[in-house]
Design a protein around this motif. Structure first.
Motif, short mmCIF file in Angstrom:
data_model
loop_
_atom_site.label_atom_id
_atom_site.label_comp_id
_atom_site.label_asym_id
_atom_site.label_seq_id
_atom_site.Cartn_x
_atom_site.Cartn_y
_atom_site.Cartn_z
N ASN A 200 -45.39 47.63 144.12
CA ASN A 200 -44.12 48.45 143.37
C ASN A 200 -43.52 49.41 144.61
O ASN A 200 -42.27 49.52 143.94
CB ASN A 200 -45.12 49.43 142.45
N ALA A 201 -43.93 49.79 145.44
CA ALA A 201 -43.05 50.36 146.44
C ALA A 201 -42.02 49.64 146.88
O ALA A 201 -41.01 50.05 147.41
CB ALA A 201 -44.06 50.88 147.73
N LEU B 53 -56.92 45.51 144.64
CA LEU B 53 -56.10 45.09 143.87
C LEU B 53 -55.12 46.14 143.73
O LEU B 53 -53.83 45.73 143.53
CB LEU B 53 -56.71 44.31 142.65
N ASN B 54 -55.69 47.28 143.47
CA ASN B 54 -54.67 48.46 143.12
C ASN B 54 -53.87 48.64 144.09
O ASN B 54 -52.58 49.09 143.90
CB ASN B 54 -55.55 49.73 142.74
N GLN C 4 -50.95 46.27 144.26
CA GLN C 4 -49.82 46.40 143.38
C GLN C 4 -48.99 47.93 144.05
O GLN C 4 -47.81 47.64 143.53
CB GLN C 4 -50.40 46.88 142.19
N TRP D 44 -50.29 38.38 145.77
CA TRP D 44 -50.99 38.44 144.59
C TRP D 44 -52.11 37.33 144.24
O TRP D 44 -53.03 37.58 143.93
CB TRP D 44 -49.90 38.85 143.27
#
Lengths: 266, 292
Positions: free
Chosen positions: B181-182, B173-174, B177, B154
């Motif tokens: 998250n996964a 960037l999405n 993330q 990140w």
């Protein structure tokens, strides 16, 4: 009354009450049977047992489906912990895109918020839970004002959009989780199940001609009571031994503590 | 204070035992219960004599209790199988997410491109090692290493996004993330079990009581074959449920093929490969259906 039964009555008391109810129903069944005419022939007996076992079969199905219902809700709550932790984590990472002082301010607020959410999930006392819920609501309010202040100067940028989006999702998920924790197996179902269990116990008592089979029947009733209590335990998010784990949230808080905003570069 | 290492209740401690031991202990407990049931019933007969009515009554109660047991077990099994399928899907989701990040990282200029690629490769290695790890201590180490790499990814992504004027910046960037998250969705299932441990303990207690009833019901040696078969099948079902419920233990393990494929692809890493992958992404094919 119902709220007390649901939130405060200790499990052992409920267990005792349910068990006594069952045992009473068996005794009643045996009593009624003895009061009625003397000796019954073989056909009567097998009919009694056939009907009792049909009753118990249906009871087993009802218990098992309610068990599945409670287990589903438990699983939904478990998944929501992951989702909420992810939402807060996402917002936190995105907040690192903002300029100071908003970046540190939002990061700090988010960390406090995550800690509050974690504490709230583990709190067993209803009064303290309410206080924590209020604190969490307050945090949400502050988070949203801090977000608004942060994006106002950069309103049209993509960064602003993504931060708003994920902050929104974070707040939404708190509401979803609250709703999920309140979504119990309908108490009507639990009451109906208890009545049905008593009817089954009555039938078993009626089908047992003499006292000698009694304690074998009692063993069955104890098993059913155990299953019933397990359902109650699974269904209560704040009580008993079946609680959803808070790993994702605990890990998120640990990650926030170990990598402060400065660790993501200037 | 971190969640991974914490265990609390008696059932949780029971759950940390290896599966074969749980199976063995259950079987022994069931055998003891049958013998106890027989002794109880013999005692009973000696004291009260044998009644004609006893047998059928015990029969119908035994079948009622076995009926409830099989239903409860069936529903628990169904939940364990569902969770197993979910975990399988999560591996695909995570490896797809990392692959997307890797591809998008290729659109940045050096040094960002090579820095991101290196970290991502190390990250895939760590995640795969975690997926294959069967030892709790190793898993915890790998989980922590994965988290540290996430922070580095990140940070590198932010630096890359800030310093260049890349049009795919926001998508990049999405997706970064999404990959993180996964990973945390998977990590939440990694070390533990999804079915409450009390349910497993309940099933075992229930079986022991039922085995006692079964012991009381039978006399002589003949029913022992059928009864023994029943008890073994019940134990096997319980162990199967527990096995399904534990991603890193027993014979049923989490499926790691998508992550292994991703690792192999990143290791090959030729420019044509990226172009082909990019083309696949463009045409909307998911990597799952891509030719191997």
């Amino acid at each position: 009354m119902e709220a007390w039964l649901y939130d405060e009555a200790p499990f052992w008391l409920i267990a005792l009450a349910v068990l006594l109810l069952q045992l009473g129903a068996v005794s009643l069944g045996m009593l009624v049977r003895r009061r009625r005419s003397g000796e019954r022939n073989e056909e009567d007996k097998s009919a009694d047992q056939l009907i009792s076992s049909a009753l118990l079969g249906l009871l087993a199905l009802l218990l098992a489906f309610t068990f599945a219902l409670a287990l589903d809700r438990f699983d939904a709550r478990r998944v929501l912990v992951v989702e909420e932790a992810n939402a807060i984590g996402t917002t936190w990472l995105r907040a690192q895109l903002l300029d100071e002082p908003h970046r540190s301010r939002l990061s700090r607020l988010l960390q406090g918020y995550a800690e509050t959410r974690l504490e709230l999930a583990g709190e067993r006392d209803a009064g303290r839970r309410l206080a924590l819920l209020r604190r969490s609501d307050l945090y949400q309010h502050q988070l949203w004002s801090a977000t608004a202040a942060a994006v106002r100067p950069i309103r049209d940028s993509e960064v602003a959009q993504t931060v708003i989006e994920s902050m929104n999702a974070t707040i939404d998920l708190a509401a979803t989780r609250k709703a999920a924790r309140r979504a119990h197996v309908p108490s009507r179902i639990l009451v109906a199940l208890l009545l049905y269990m008593s009817a089954g116990a009555f039938a078993v008592g009626y089908a047992i001609p003499r006292l000698r089979g009694r304690w074998i029947a009692d063993a069955l009733l104890a098993l059913m009571t155990l299953a019933y209590l397990l359902i109650l335990d699974i269904d209560h998010p704040n009580r008993g031994g079946v609680l959803e784990r808070q790993w994702p949230m605990e890990d998120l808080v640990a990650a926030m503590r170990s990598s402060p905003p400065a660790s993501f570069g200037p | 204070m971190t969640g991974f290492a914490a265990t609390s209740s008696f059932e949780d401690n029971l759950y940390t035992l290896p599966l074969w031991l749980i199976g063995l202990l259950t079987l022994v407990a069931l055998a003891v219960a049958v013998v106890t049931g027989r002794l109880l019933s013999r005692l009973w007969r000696r004291r009260h004599g044998v009644g004609e009515d006893d047998q059928p009554i015990q029969n119908f109660i035994l079948s009622a209790s076995l009926g409830l047991l099989s239903l409860l077990m069936g529903f628990t099994f169904s939940m364990a199988a569902d969770n197993f399928e979910d975990r399988r899907a999560m591996v695909v989701t995570e490896s797809n997410a990392i692959a997307t990040v890797y591809l998008l990282a290729q659109t940045f200029d050096d040094p960002h491109r090579s820095r991101l690629s290196t970290i991502l490769k190390a990250y895939v290695d760590t995640r795969l090692a975690l997926g294959l790890s069967r030892d709790r201590a190793t898993s915890i180490t790998l989980l922590r290493r994965g988290e540290r790499l996430q922070t580095r990814i990140w940070a590198a992504a932010l630096v890359a996004a800030r310093s260049t004027d890349n049009p795919v910046e926001a998508i990049f960037l999405n997706n970064t993330q999404a990959a993180i998250n996964a990973a945390s969705a998977r990590d939440a299932t990694r070390l533990g079990h999804q079915i409450p441990s009390r349910v497993g303990a309940f099933l075992i207690v229930y079986m022991v009581v039922t085995a006692t009833l079964l012991g009381m019901q039978t006399t002589g040696l003949k029913p022992l074959v059928m009864g023994g078969t029943l008890l073994i099948v019940l134990t096997m079902s319980t162990v199967l449920i527990l096995d399904l419920d534990r991603p890193a233990q027993g014979a049923i393990l989490e499926w790691q093929a998508p992550m292994e494929r991703l690792q192999a692809r990143l290791a090959r890493g030729t420019p044509e490969d990226f172009q082909r992958l990019a083309a696949e992404l463009d045409t909307g094919h998911t990597r799952e259906h891509a030719p191997r």
